[in-house]
Design a protein around this motif. Structure first.
Motif, PDB file in Angstrom:
ATOM      1  N   ALA A 153       0.879  -1.041   0.043  1.00 57.39           N
ATOM      2  CA  ALA A 153       0.120   0.236   0.195  1.00 57.39           C
ATOM      3  C   ALA A 153       0.755   1.212  -0.187  1.00 57.39           C
ATOM      4  O   ALA A 153       0.511   2.253  -0.525  1.00 57.39           O
ATOM      5  CB  ALA A 153      -0.944   0.178   1.162  1.00 57.39           C
ATOM      6  N   SER A 154       2.074   1.475   0.508  1.00 57.99           N
ATOM      7  CA  SER A 154       2.807   2.369   0.763  1.00 57.99           C
ATOM      8  C   SER A 154       3.810   2.571  -0.685  1.00 57.99           C
ATOM      9  O   SER A 154       4.527   3.416  -0.625  1.00 57.99           O
ATOM     10  CB  SER A 154       3.564   2.697   2.031  1.00 57.99           C
ATOM     11  N   SER A 155       3.795   1.703  -1.453  1.00 56.52           N
ATOM     12  CA  SER A 155       4.765   1.750  -2.480  1.00 56.52           C
ATOM     13  C   SER A 155       4.391   2.728  -3.578  1.00 56.52           C
ATOM     14  O   SER A 155       3.173   3.135  -3.739  1.00 56.52           O
ATOM     15  CB  SER A 155       4.911   0.546  -3.331  1.00 56.52           C
ATOM     16  N   THR A 156       5.168   3.517  -4.071  1.00 56.45           N
ATOM     17  CA  THR A 156       5.013   4.472  -5.030  1.00 56.45           C
ATOM     18  C   THR A 156       5.653   4.290  -6.437  1.00 56.45           C
ATOM     19  O   THR A 156       5.573   5.004  -7.379  1.00 56.45           O
ATOM     20  CB  THR A 156       5.444   5.880  -4.541  1.00 56.45           C
ATOM     21  N   ASP A 157       6.457   3.216  -6.552  1.00 58.14           N
ATOM     22  CA  ASP A 157       6.878   2.667  -7.486  1.00 58.14           C
ATOM     23  C   ASP A 157       5.753   2.015  -8.557  1.00 58.14           C
ATOM     24  O   ASP A 157       5.587   0.885  -8.458  1.00 58.14           O
ATOM     25  CB  ASP A 157       8.080   1.730  -7.446  1.00 58.14           C
ATOM     26  N   ILE A 158       5.343   2.908  -9.426  1.00 57.03           N
ATOM     27  CA  ILE A 158       4.234   2.314 -10.399  1.00 57.03           C
ATOM     28  C   ILE A 158       4.642   1.217 -11.172  1.00 57.03           C
ATOM     29  O   ILE A 158       3.815   0.064 -11.411  1.00 57.03           O
ATOM     30  CB  ILE A 158       3.689   3.481 -11.310  1.00 57.03           C
TER      31      ILE A 158
END
Length: 123
Positions: free
Chosen positions: A93-98
């Motif tokens: 949920a906290s990943s920002t690596d699309i």
């Protein structure tokens, strides 16, 4: 009458922006802009936005897109009956690596266990 209600949106339109979540916001900013443009301008902007080389221009758009994809990963795993520990859910949920999240989403479609996603070991 608040502008949000005037356009058929929920009562959250009068809330300060910082207290609303993405799910409570009216349709995307792009949707609002496109609905107000003349046809020629709308077609031009739609073409620009659907160009395969388009990259998000704001951190908000990138974060919102990543959050939605991460929710999709978790939803697919849940639908498949895959148990996911809370710490792993938080990492996804906290990943920002699309690109990474999209890889997880493809893997989630056939996963039997969360380890099938081949998540990086996060500290």
């Amino acid at each position: 009458m608040g502008q949000g209600r005037q356009h058929g949106y929920s009562g959250t339109a009068s809330m300060p922006r910082s207290t609303r979540t993405v799910d409570e916001n009216p349709p995307t900013g792009a949707d609002l802009v496109l609905s107000r443009l003349p046809e020629a301008a709308r077609e031009c902007l739609e073409e620009l936005m659907t160009n395969t080389g388009f990259r998000f221009q704001s951190d908000l758009a990138r974060r919102s897109y990543a959050e939605g994809k991460a929710r999709a990963v978790l939803s697919v795993l849940e639908t498949r009956g895959v148990e996911v520990p809370e710490n792993v859910r938080a990492d996804i949920a906290s990943s920002t690596d699309i690109e990474q999240i999209e890889t997880w989403l493809r893997r989630a479609a056939t996963a039997d266990k969360y380890q099938d996603l081949d998540l990086p070991v996060l500290d």
